[in-house]
Design a protein around this motif. Structure first.
Motif, PDB file in Angstrom:
ATOM      1  N   VAL A 289       0.663  -1.288  -0.074  1.00 44.94           N
ATOM      2  CA  VAL A 289       0.025  -0.097   0.000  1.00 44.94           C
ATOM      3  C   VAL A 289       1.079   1.307   0.096  1.00 44.94           C
ATOM      4  O   VAL A 289       0.288   2.365  -0.147  1.00 44.94           O
ATOM      5  CB  VAL A 289      -1.150   0.030   1.282  1.00 44.94           C
ATOM      6  CG1 VAL A 289      -2.047  -0.867   1.210  1.00 44.94           C
ATOM      7  CG2 VAL A 289      -0.346  -0.162   2.759  1.00 44.94           C
ATOM      8  N   ILE A 303       2.396   5.727   3.913  1.00 44.26           N
ATOM      9  CA  ILE A 303       1.236   5.560   3.071  1.00 44.26           C
ATOM     10  C   ILE A 303       0.235   6.680   2.798  1.00 44.26           C
ATOM     11  O   ILE A 303       0.320   7.375   4.048  1.00 44.26           O
ATOM     12  CB  ILE A 303       0.165   4.035   3.704  1.00 44.26           C
ATOM     13  CG1 ILE A 303       1.216   3.178   4.016  1.00 44.26           C
ATOM     14  CG2 ILE A 303      -0.844   3.663   2.876  1.00 44.26           C
ATOM     15  CD1 ILE A 303       1.608   2.767   5.649  1.00 44.26           C
ATOM     16  N   GLU A 304      -0.348   6.868   1.809  1.00 41.41           N
ATOM     17  CA  GLU A 304      -0.898   8.175   1.768  1.00 41.41           C
ATOM     18  C   GLU A 304      -2.380   7.857   2.538  1.00 41.41           C
ATOM     19  O   GLU A 304      -2.998   6.849   2.608  1.00 41.41           O
ATOM     20  CB  GLU A 304      -1.349   8.324   0.187  1.00 41.41           C
ATOM     21  CG  GLU A 304      -0.375   8.501  -0.536  1.00 41.41           C
ATOM     22  CD  GLU A 304      -0.867   8.481  -2.176  1.00 41.41           C
ATOM     23  OE1 GLU A 304      -2.042   8.736  -2.418  1.00 41.41           O
ATOM     24  OE2 GLU A 304      -0.091   8.659  -3.164  1.00 41.41           O
ATOM     25  N   LYS A 307      -5.567   6.498   1.398  1.00 38.80           N
ATOM     26  CA  LYS A 307      -5.889   5.051   1.155  1.00 38.80           C
ATOM     27  C   LYS A 307      -6.619   4.589   2.269  1.00 38.80           C
ATOM     28  O   LYS A 307      -7.239   3.458   2.180  1.00 38.80           O
ATOM     29  CB  LYS A 307      -4.683   4.351   0.812  1.00 38.80           C
ATOM     30  CG  LYS A 307      -4.026   4.701  -0.443  1.00 38.80           C
ATOM     31  CD  LYS A 307      -2.879   3.990  -0.587  1.00 38.80           C
ATOM     32  CE  LYS A 307      -2.069   4.350  -1.910  1.00 38.80           C
ATOM     33  NZ  LYS A 307      -0.840   3.593  -2.060  1.00 38.80           N
TER      34      LYS A 307
END
Length: 336
Positions: A289, A303-304, A307
């Motif tokens: 991810v 991780i963004e 998401k």
């Protein structure tokens, strides 16, 4: 017998890439090892090219990093589109192009690093020297300086000493004999008083409140692990500071500190280097991810935030780590 291993082919290839009219920018994710290595590569380039600069992609807020920049006069600046257009060649030290989203804006010709190589993200630069067995990139660049018969001046030697010291945690984290040799060689020219000044600039006073919050929010995982979710933070350096602190707690062999920094979920891993491999752990948990990986004793994932959708970030991170639902709030072990 040479004090360091011979790098005849490597130094020949490297120097042949440096043209008199070239303008090189060394791009880093600024930390002690990266800044020291960039300073060393700049020293190698400076008399061989028209211009060489250093730029970083991250905000530098940790007091020890700021002190290092100030005391050792490291001329790094934030990487922007305007800065990038001033150069026609790009080099990278202590990172690989997939380690940070902002690296994608540059086409790198030189990559010198010590982080593990992943099959999913091969490095395709013209000159690549990646040695995952080394404790620091500062050691690698010290070997290049030695092979090129460049004796580092006081400030450069001091930077490299601190880079080795920081990335090996004073030789408590993974290192090789080469790291010890480089450290010994450099201390003859370094200013150890400046090194101590940098070390003693480790914490912002306003960061002390985060220790209290971490103690309230920490959750033990099994007998030897620790999970702490710190909500939204001004800097990922706070997570690094706390993760390093928890490595000193007797009975804990690894920890995972998490938080949200500018729409990115940042996860910092620290381990004792004996049990779990933190780099593999980070890649396994979050490689699908976001960007994730690192060394046996230290790793990072990003991780963004988007998401996660409307799900609880803490819940998702804990479930990925343990495979179980986040338990109810526990009493702080310090006050229970």
């Amino acid at each position: 017998m040479s004090y360091f291993r011979k790098l005849t082919q490597e130094t020949t290839r490297l120097t042949q890439m440096l043209g008199r009219e070239d303008k090189w920018l060394i791009v880093i994710n600024a930390d002690p090892d990266a800044m020291a290595s960039a300073l060393a590569l700049k020293r190698i380039m400076v008399h061989r090219v028209a211009e060489v600069g250093i730029a970083h992609v991250n905000e530098v807020k940790r007091p020890d990093n700021l002190a290092m920049m100030r005391f050792l006069r490291i001329p790094t600046q934030m990487l922007t589109a305007q800065v990038r257009t001033q150069y026609d060649h790009f080099a990278m030290v202590d990172s690989q192009p997939h380690h940070h989203p902002d690296f994608k804006s540059c086409s790198f010709s030189i990559v010198i690093d010590h982080h593990p190589i992943t099959a999913a993200s091969p490095v395709t630069a013209r000159f690549v020297d990646i040695r995952p067995d080394y404790g620091s990139v500062s050691t690698i660049l010290t070997e290049y300086l030695y092979n090129l018969r460049i004796r580092p001046g006081k400030l450069l030697a001091t930077a490299l000493v601190y880079g080795i010291k920081a990335d090996t945690q004073s030789f408590e984290r993974h290192f090789l004999e080469a790291d010890v040799k480089a450290f010994s060689y450099l201390t003859k020219s370094a200013d150890m008083t400046l090194v101590r000044k940098i070390i003693h600039s480790e914490y912002h006073r306003r960061w002390l409140k985060f220790f209290s919050k971490a103690f309230r929010k920490m959750r033990f995982v099994g007998q030897k692990g620790l999970f702490v979710y710190m909500d939204t933070l001004e800097s990922a350096d706070i997570l690094v500071m706390l993760a390093d602190f928890f490595t000193r707690v007797h009975g804990l062999s690894w920890n995972m500190l998490c938080g949200i920094v500018k729409k990115q979920v940042v996860v910092i891993f620290r381990g004792d280097g004996i049990g779990r491999n933190m780099g593999q752990m980070a890649a396994k948990l979050f490689g699908d991810v976001g960007s994730a990986g690192g060394h046996r004793g230290a790793a990072r994932a990003e991780i963004e935030l988007a998401k996660f959708g409307d799900k609880s970030v803490e819940e998702v991170l804990y479930r990925r780590l343990t495979g179980s639902k986040l338990p109810g709030k526990e009493k702080c072990p310090l006050t229970a």
